[in-house]
Design an enzyme around this catalytic site. Structure first.
Site, PDB file in Angstrom:
ATOM      1  N   CYS A  45       0.835  -1.208   0.000  1.00 32.54           N
ATOM      2  CA  CYS A  45       0.000   0.000   0.000  1.00 32.54           C
ATOM      3  C   CYS A  45       0.866   1.252   0.000  1.00 32.54           C
ATOM      4  CB  CYS A  45      -0.929  -0.027   1.220  1.00 32.54           C
ATOM      5  SG  CYS A  45      -1.785   1.525   1.551  1.00 32.54           S
ATOM      6  N   CYS A  48       0.046   3.900   2.638  1.00 26.90           N
ATOM      7  CA  CYS A  48       0.433   3.426   3.971  1.00 26.90           C
ATOM      8  C   CYS A  48       1.870   3.807   4.285  1.00 26.90           C
ATOM      9  CB  CYS A  48       0.282   1.905   4.076  1.00 26.90           C
ATOM     10  SG  CYS A  48      -1.418   1.309   3.907  1.00 26.90           S
TER      11      CYS A  48
END
Length: 308
Positions: A45, A48
């Site tokens: 991600c 993230c």
């Protein structure tokens, strides 16, 4: 070497990687003490990778008023599924959820600016009944407890954060130096103390840290206890052996015994080596809290000897 400051690794007690095995202990149960912010993320991600470090920095700046748990949803799919069934929307990541008193109280999804993260952390702290203004006194108490418990890096992280907030905080400078002493980085400790602003350089926490540094340097050169005890047993008036024995005892953590040997040396010859026994006693006393029983008893006994 113990790394300090903004580039230091996250404090282990404040920021943890959490799995299904320790979720209850490190999130639900822990949130009964202070709020816990949970970052649900995954290695693939992109957002993230941006959000995580920013959130860690915001949590660290809170000086222990909030903790952070990082959960890799790929490695903890059953946990993520169970939480989703309980109503947490974990279909997209990053998802950040704040727990207070064992329950989720706030959340957001996606990467957000640092200013919004700081506001989120402040809101969570207040939801937990904490002091979102920084709570420096509470942070210093937490750091001292961490240092006493052996969590030196965690304590150093908080002391450094307090200094960023208050550059004239003598307790924080002294604590940071003591963290360096605790891990044997004596030159680093000296550098911290030499960098103390002049207006606080004579305050008690700074003088105590200097005293601890001096004792730590002496400890590095202390001789074996058994040999020193044998030398003193062979000649109880061997003042150098008694003085060296006191140093070795202190290095071994036998502080009261060290004080007793120095008191005995002062009693036998108070002028020996330009009053070295009294000077060393004052160094030990300065390194300890003023209300320590060793200090109180030692000062009383020394006074009785001086005025006898």
């Amino acid at each position: 070497m113990l790394e300090l400051g903004q580039n230091a690794a996250p404090a282990a007690d404040l920021i943890k990687d959490v799995t299904e095995a320790n979720f209850m202990a490190d999130v639900v149960d822990a949130s009964n003490e202070v709020p816990v912010i949970v970052d649900f993320w995954a290695p693939w991600c992109g957002p993230c990778k941006t959000l995580g470090p920013m959130l860690e920095e915001a949590v660290t700046k809170a000086n222990g008023a909030v903790k952070m748990a990082k959960i890799d949803v790929d490695q903890n799919q059953q946990l993520a599924a169970a939480l989703a069934q309980q109503g947490l929307p974990l279909q997209s990541i990053p998802t950040v959820v704040a727990f207070v008193k064992g329950r989720p109280v706030d959340m957001f999804q996606g990467a957000v600016p640092a200013s919004e993260l700081d506001a989120f952390v402040k809101k969570v702290i207040e939801a937990g009944g904490g002091d979102a203004s920084g709570g420096l006194d509470g942070a210093l108490e937490a750091a001292e407890e961490m240092l006493n418990d052996g969590a030196v890096e965690d304590a150093a992280q908080i002391y450094a954060a307090v200094i960023e907030e208050d550059s004239n905080n003598a307790i924080a400078y002294g604590g940071l130096a003591r963290c360096q002493i605790a891990v044997g980085e004596l030159d680093q400790a000296e550098a911290v103390l030499n960098g103390v602003p002049a207006e606080i350089s004579s305050e008690a926490p700074i003088e105590a840290a200097f005293a601890q540094l001096e004792l730590a340097r002496q400890a590095a050169n202390s001789g074996p206890l058994d040999e020193l005890k044998a030398a003193l047993a062979a000649d109880e008036n061997n003042h150098q052996a008694r003085f060296d024995l006191a140093g070795a005892l202190h290095a071994a953590g036998q502080v009261e015994e060290a004080v007793n040997e120095l008191l005995e040396l002062f009693k036998r010859d108070r002028e020996w080596n330009d009053g070295a026994a009294k000077q060393q006693l004052f160094t030990i006393f300065d390194a300890l809290p003023g209300n320590d029983p060793v200090v109180l008893n030692g000062r009383r006994k020394l006074s009785s000897l001086i005025f006898a």
